[in-house]
Design an enzyme around this catalytic site. Sequence first.
Site, PDB file in Angstrom:
ATOM      1  CE1 TYR A  91      -3.220  -3.132   1.968  1.00 21.33           C
ATOM      2  CE2 TYR A  91      -4.082  -1.892   0.177  1.00 21.33           C
ATOM      3  CZ  TYR A  91      -4.041  -2.789   1.045  1.00 21.33           C
ATOM      4  OH  TYR A  91      -5.202  -3.640   0.987  1.00 21.33           O
ATOM      5  CE1 TYR A 491      -8.359  -2.836   2.231  1.00 21.91           C
ATOM      6  CE2 TYR A 491      -8.969  -1.870   4.454  1.00 21.91           C
ATOM      7  CZ  TYR A 491      -8.325  -2.770   3.614  1.00 21.91           C
ATOM      8  OH  TYR A 491      -7.284  -3.285   4.242  1.00 21.91           O
ATOM      9  NE  ARG A 492      -4.140  -0.096   4.195  1.00 19.84           N
ATOM     10  CZ  ARG A 492      -3.899  -1.227   5.171  1.00 19.84           C
ATOM     11  NH1 ARG A 492      -4.467  -2.333   5.289  1.00 19.84           N
ATOM     12  NH2 ARG A 492      -2.635  -1.015   5.706  1.00 19.84           N
TER      13      ARG A 492
END
Lengths: 547, 130
Positions: A91, A491-492
Amino acid sequence: MLIPPGMTADQFRQALSRLRQVVGNDWVFNSEADLETYRDSYSPFWGEAQERKAAAAVAPANVDQVQAVIHIANEYRLPIYPISTGKNLGYGGSAPNLSGSVIVDLKRMNRILEVDATRGFALVEPGVSYFDLYNYMRERRIKLWIDCPEPGWGSVMGNALDRGVGYTGQAYRDHFGAHCGMEIVLPNGELMRTGMGALPGAKTWQDYRYGFGPYVDGLFSQGNYGIVTKMGIHLMPEPESMVAGVVEAKHYQDIEPLIAVLNRLETSGLCDGMPQVSSPVLGGLGDPPNPEITRVIGTPGGPRQEDLARIANGKPFWHLRVLSYGPREVVRAKWEHAKREFRKAIPDCRFVEEVAYNIPLTAEQEEALSPFRLELDRKVNFGIPNLGIFAMGARSPAFPNPSDGHLWFSAVVPRSGAGVMEAQNIFSKAIADMGIYIGFNAPIPLGYTPHLFLMIFPVFLSKTDPVKNQKGRELLMHLIELGAKHGYGEYRAAPALQDFIMDRYSFNNHALRKFCEQLKDAVDPNGILAAGRYGIWPKQIRKARSA
Amino acid sequence: MTVRTCMRAIILATGSVVAAMAAVIAGSAHAGSPEADILRGRAVFARWCASCHGPGQHTPGTMALHFKYQGTVPPMLEQRDNLTPDFLRVFIRNGVSVMPSFRKTEVSEADIDALAAYLKDSAAGAPKSP
């Protein structure tokens, strides 16, 4: 030497000199060797012009130094980008959204300020990892659990602020949801406390999260409105036991009643562990490729019964692992109740496994837990931080040519069996059409919290093959676009994808992004802090990007 | 109790490599001595390396090196006698495969030197007592 955008080399040197005066020479990094350690180790642009890179890093030791860094950043219009432990791999890791930013490395701020066993909370600084908090409580025999993601080296605060999720009790798996109270250095250098912390001398900062008036904490999650320097988090009391039971359902369409019962159990408080859906037919992450499965599940209009029967080959389609924590007699009663409910909804279901653990586990029990098979009990289900997940992707018989990291595409799909089947159909067709193996044959839903199903797709990366990385990025963009078309958002995401995804959250002419940009312009008029994080750019850069 | 067990207990107790080091140094080895280096390195290994490179069936680093070397080189770092500070530095500061890089705010240069000393000592199999 990489220079921050909008600055001259001389201005940058002056800014670095001022930063050294604040934190000391040892804690400002701008050599080529040092900057290697601030690259995103799992960058999907590794070695290419678009790889996001820092121009320098500064590591403050305390709040005063963070404030001083922010004052210098404002003075020089120096873009800065805070990281906590910098281990947000998949991420974005430790690299900024805006190349040329100066990383504010908060790892030195690693104090565990308070743990209260009676009220069930901890107050931590950004550099505290899950390993740190776990060890701290073990040594003091504090009977509280952490709730951690797969790798335990991440930051308790950082993971919560990126809205990461975990694997123990229901009230704790939503890490941002479990936080309680923050202290933040704002982009103008002011120190602010949220929730009850806004009341001087408050005795309840880590008890009650909402405080009084507008609840602003959310702005600091996946946001760029301040540097969080302290955060409270609620912690689960160590339970007496855990029971895990597996219900088996034979038919593909059984997923509908299976999830309907699960949802009722979870939202009624009758099953508080993380449910694990798996499929003996479809397989899971890391299983050998079977293009026929992907093609069948991705059949336009839905898979045909004869095809489902053929790929099943006598095996049941679904296993659902249901976990409960608590006193022995209570968790056993919950499982018995769950069995009755599943049997009513799916008369031919079977219960194929039941295991009960007394807690704490023995060393042998810990060692016997699976490192990464999601359908089995793992250390994270017991609040034990570890790095076993990296066995997936590291060199092994399953991965003879190991990757150099991965990127995640994490779509939110409806919390229903019908929703699961539809999402599987859409994504499987896309994967089948592209003719690739993404690491599994059909996506399986992950029920991290009640009301949430994620379908998480990995893309494996290479540090030596930019073509492979480009294909991976194109796949993710395609899945993001496809998902948005069908109502599935992420969501991310990693910085490389954040603008593209935020573009998709476009209801009413991008009203959400415009609102966030107005706030950004108000609280960070010089645009110094984490420019571009989750698609929110300061006005100076935003205008240039849209020109 | 062996030094290894003692150090591990202290690290578990405090979550701190530095605290572990300080405690053992106070007890025996002098700061800056080879013994102190080894003890510091052991603490660094326990905190930063053991989860992936320690013993056990679920340590991804040991598993990966086992498959890479196929028995020609010990897969466990604590059994390798040729890991110099510069060699370790390459992997710690650059990462390899799924192992990311580690910053100086995590593992300092002195930590790497101490780690090398510990691994060499560990490979030699010489026991150290407090």
